[in-house]
Scaffold this motif. Structure first.
Motif, PDB file in Angstrom:
ATOM      1  N   ARG A  48     -35.967  -6.036  -4.903  1.00 11.78           N
ATOM      2  CA  ARG A  48     -35.270  -6.452  -3.880  1.00 11.78           C
ATOM      3  C   ARG A  48     -34.436  -5.063  -4.105  1.00 11.78           C
ATOM      4  N   LYS A  49     -34.708  -4.698  -2.892  1.00 12.09           N
ATOM      5  CA  LYS A  49     -33.561  -3.761  -2.201  1.00 12.09           C
ATOM      6  C   LYS A  49     -32.800  -3.514  -3.461  1.00 12.09           C
ATOM      7  N   ARG A  50     -31.847  -2.981  -4.376  1.00 11.05           N
ATOM      8  CA  ARG A  50     -29.866  -3.081  -4.622  1.00 11.05           C
ATOM      9  C   ARG A  50     -29.329  -1.764  -4.095  1.00 11.05           C
ATOM     10  N   ARG A  51     -27.739  -2.274  -4.096  1.00 15.05           N
ATOM     11  CA  ARG A  51     -27.340  -1.141  -3.095  1.00 15.05           C
ATOM     12  C   ARG A  51     -27.151   0.166  -4.629  1.00 15.05           C
ATOM     13  N   ASP A  52     -27.943   1.688  -3.380  1.00 14.17           N
ATOM     14  CA  ASP A  52     -27.447   2.286  -4.425  1.00 14.17           C
ATOM     15  C   ASP A  52     -28.868   2.603  -5.528  1.00 14.17           C
ATOM     16  N   HIS A  53     -29.931   1.516  -5.445  1.00 13.82           N
ATOM     17  CA  HIS A  53     -31.244   1.819  -6.082  1.00 13.82           C
ATOM     18  C   HIS A  53     -32.405   1.214  -4.601  1.00 13.82           C
ATOM     19  N   ARG A  54     -33.543   1.731  -5.028  1.00 12.01           N
ATOM     20  CA  ARG A  54     -35.218   1.791  -4.470  1.00 12.01           C
ATOM     21  C   ARG A  54     -35.391   0.549  -4.498  1.00 12.01           C
ATOM     22  N   ALA A  55     -35.840   0.488  -4.077  1.00  8.57           N
ATOM     23  CA  ALA A  55     -37.195  -0.249  -4.853  1.00  8.57           C
ATOM     24  C   ALA A  55     -38.820   0.713  -4.357  1.00  8.57           C
ATOM     25  N   GLY A  56     -39.052   0.397  -5.789  1.00 12.24           N
ATOM     26  CA  GLY A  56     -40.234  -0.029  -6.198  1.00 12.24           C
ATOM     27  C   GLY A  56     -40.323   1.501  -7.562  1.00 12.24           C
ATOM     28  N   ARG A  57     -41.977   2.108  -7.632  1.00 11.04           N
ATOM     29  CA  ARG A  57     -41.901   2.488  -8.718  1.00 11.04           C
ATOM     30  C   ARG A  57     -41.780   3.883  -8.388  1.00 11.04           C
ATOM     31  N   ALA A  58     -40.614   5.234  -8.779  1.00 16.00           N
ATOM     32  CA  ALA A  58     -40.173   5.999  -8.928  1.00 16.00           C
ATOM     33  C   ALA A  58     -41.648   7.606  -7.734  1.00 16.00           C
ATOM     34  N   ASP A  59     -42.330   6.808  -8.402  1.00 16.39           N
ATOM     35  CA  ASP A  59     -43.873   8.053  -7.739  1.00 16.39           C
ATOM     36  C   ASP A  59     -44.539   8.153  -6.216  1.00 16.39           C
ATOM     37  N   LEU A  60     -43.961   6.298  -6.406  1.00 18.93           N
ATOM     38  CA  LEU A  60     -44.859   5.639  -5.165  1.00 18.93           C
ATOM     39  C   LEU A  60     -43.738   6.511  -4.016  1.00 18.93           C
ATOM     40  N   VAL A  61     -42.201   6.417  -4.392  1.00 18.73           N
ATOM     41  CA  VAL A  61     -40.880   5.711  -3.140  1.00 18.73           C
ATOM     42  C   VAL A  61     -41.077   7.606  -3.064  1.00 18.73           C
ATOM     43  N   ALA A  62     -41.067   9.007  -4.608  1.00 19.77           N
ATOM     44  CA  ALA A  62     -41.016  10.130  -4.095  1.00 19.77           C
ATOM     45  C   ALA A  62     -41.621  10.403  -2.700  1.00 19.77           C
TER      46      ALA A  62
ATOM     47  N   THR B 190     -50.578   9.830 -13.846  1.00 20.34           N
ATOM     48  CA  THR B 190     -51.360   9.328 -12.142  1.00 20.34           C
ATOM     49  C   THR B 190     -50.812   9.798 -11.310  1.00 20.34           C
ATOM     50  N   ALA B 191     -49.120  10.368 -11.106  1.00 24.85           N
ATOM     51  CA  ALA B 191     -48.182  10.923 -10.524  1.00 24.85           C
ATOM     52  C   ALA B 191     -48.100  12.135 -10.911  1.00 24.85           C
ATOM     53  N   LYS B 192     -48.805  12.826 -11.926  1.00 19.44           N
ATOM     54  CA  LYS B 192     -49.215  14.059 -11.318  1.00 19.44           C
ATOM     55  C   LYS B 192     -50.446  14.513 -10.817  1.00 19.44           C
TER      56      LYS B 192
ATOM     57  N   THR C  70     -46.156  21.488  -1.736  1.00 18.42           N
ATOM     58  CA  THR C  70     -46.765  22.816  -1.406  1.00 18.42           C
ATOM     59  C   THR C  70     -45.191  23.823  -1.709  1.00 18.42           C
ATOM     60  N   GLY C  71     -45.596  24.601  -2.114  1.00 15.91           N
ATOM     61  CA  GLY C  71     -44.937  25.580  -2.883  1.00 15.91           C
ATOM     62  C   GLY C  71     -43.452  24.814  -3.535  1.00 15.91           C
ATOM     63  N   TRP C  72     -43.657  23.526  -3.858  1.00 10.88           N
ATOM     64  CA  TRP C  72     -42.661  22.657  -4.793  1.00 10.88           C
ATOM     65  C   TRP C  72     -42.846  22.955  -6.246  1.00 10.88           C
ATOM     66  N   ARG C  73     -42.155  22.713  -6.942  1.00 12.06           N
ATOM     67  CA  ARG C  73     -41.755  22.365  -8.156  1.00 12.06           C
ATOM     68  C   ARG C  73     -41.328  20.874  -8.208  1.00 12.06           C
ATOM     69  N   VAL C  74     -42.723  20.468  -9.468  1.00 13.75           N
ATOM     70  CA  VAL C  74     -42.544  19.037  -9.667  1.00 13.75           C
ATOM     71  C   VAL C  74     -41.479  18.198 -11.348  1.00 13.75           C
ATOM     72  N   PHE C  75     -41.297  17.457 -11.047  1.00 13.32           N
ATOM     73  CA  PHE C  75     -40.923  17.570 -12.685  1.00 13.32           C
ATOM     74  C   PHE C  75     -40.816  15.405 -12.610  1.00 13.32           C
ATOM     75  N   VAL C  76     -42.169  15.065 -13.321  1.00 19.87           N
ATOM     76  CA  VAL C  76     -42.609  13.916 -13.619  1.00 19.87           C
ATOM     77  C   VAL C  76     -41.879  13.328 -15.472  1.00 19.87           C
ATOM     78  N   ASN C  77     -41.549  12.504 -14.667  1.00 14.62           N
ATOM     79  CA  ASN C  77     -40.674  12.049 -16.531  1.00 14.62           C
ATOM     80  C   ASN C  77     -40.967  10.100 -16.042  1.00 14.62           C
ATOM     81  N   GLY C  78     -41.196   9.518 -17.239  1.00  9.84           N
ATOM     82  CA  GLY C  78     -41.240   8.057 -16.955  1.00  9.84           C
ATOM     83  C   GLY C  78     -42.591   7.563 -18.085  1.00  9.84           C
ATOM     84  N   HIS C  79     -43.091   6.770 -17.953  1.00 11.54           N
ATOM     85  CA  HIS C  79     -43.749   5.540 -18.410  1.00 11.54           C
ATOM     86  C   HIS C  79     -45.044   6.742 -18.672  1.00 11.54           C
ATOM     87  N   PRO C  80     -45.405   6.560 -19.658  1.00 17.85           N
ATOM     88  CA  PRO C  80     -47.010   7.501 -19.920  1.00 17.85           C
ATOM     89  C   PRO C  80     -48.194   7.439 -18.541  1.00 17.85           C
TER      90      PRO C  80
END
Length: 109
Positions: free
Chosen positions: A32-46, A69-71, A54-64
């Motif tokens: 569950r959501k905790r203070r200063d953190h978002r709940a969920g997988r980083a790629d889905l939250v982002a 999937t995020a790419k 479109t027009g963004w530079r995206v940096f994806v790091n983490g579990h392979p």
């Protein structure tokens, strides 16, 4: 020590405050959501926060698997392939050979 085991949190939050085009969130999967953190997988939250890339530079790091999937997802959201940068965190350990005393990398899965 960094909050909750995250690294470079203070520096990244300071960077986000100075640069409106840089976004940083700490995310925890499966809790569950905790203070200063978002709940969920980083790629889905982002992607929930930024569905049009479109027009963004995206940096994806983490579990392979998450990086793979995020790419695909950020590409479908409009990011150009040349603007998608990745760094899958592949775990490796060093094992010592008894024969020669040499260190050899070995995948840890």
């Amino acid at each position: 020590s960094q909050p909750d085991g995250f690294y470079s949190v203070r520096a990244l939050r300071a960077l986000a405050r100075r640069h409106p085009n840089f976004h940083f969130e700490t995310c925890l999967s499966g809790v569950r959501k905790r203070r200063d953190h978002r709940a969920g997988r980083a790629d889905l939250v982002a992607l929930g926060d930024h569905p049009e890339l479109t027009g963004w530079r995206v940096f994806v790091n983490g579990h392979p698997a998450m990086v793979h999937t995020a790419k695909r997802a950020v590409y479908r959201a409009g990011a150009a392939l040349r603007d998608i940068h990745d760094n899958p965190f592949e775990m490796r350990e060093k094992r010592h050979s008894r024969r020669a005393g040499q260190t050899q990398p070995a995948d840890v899965w």
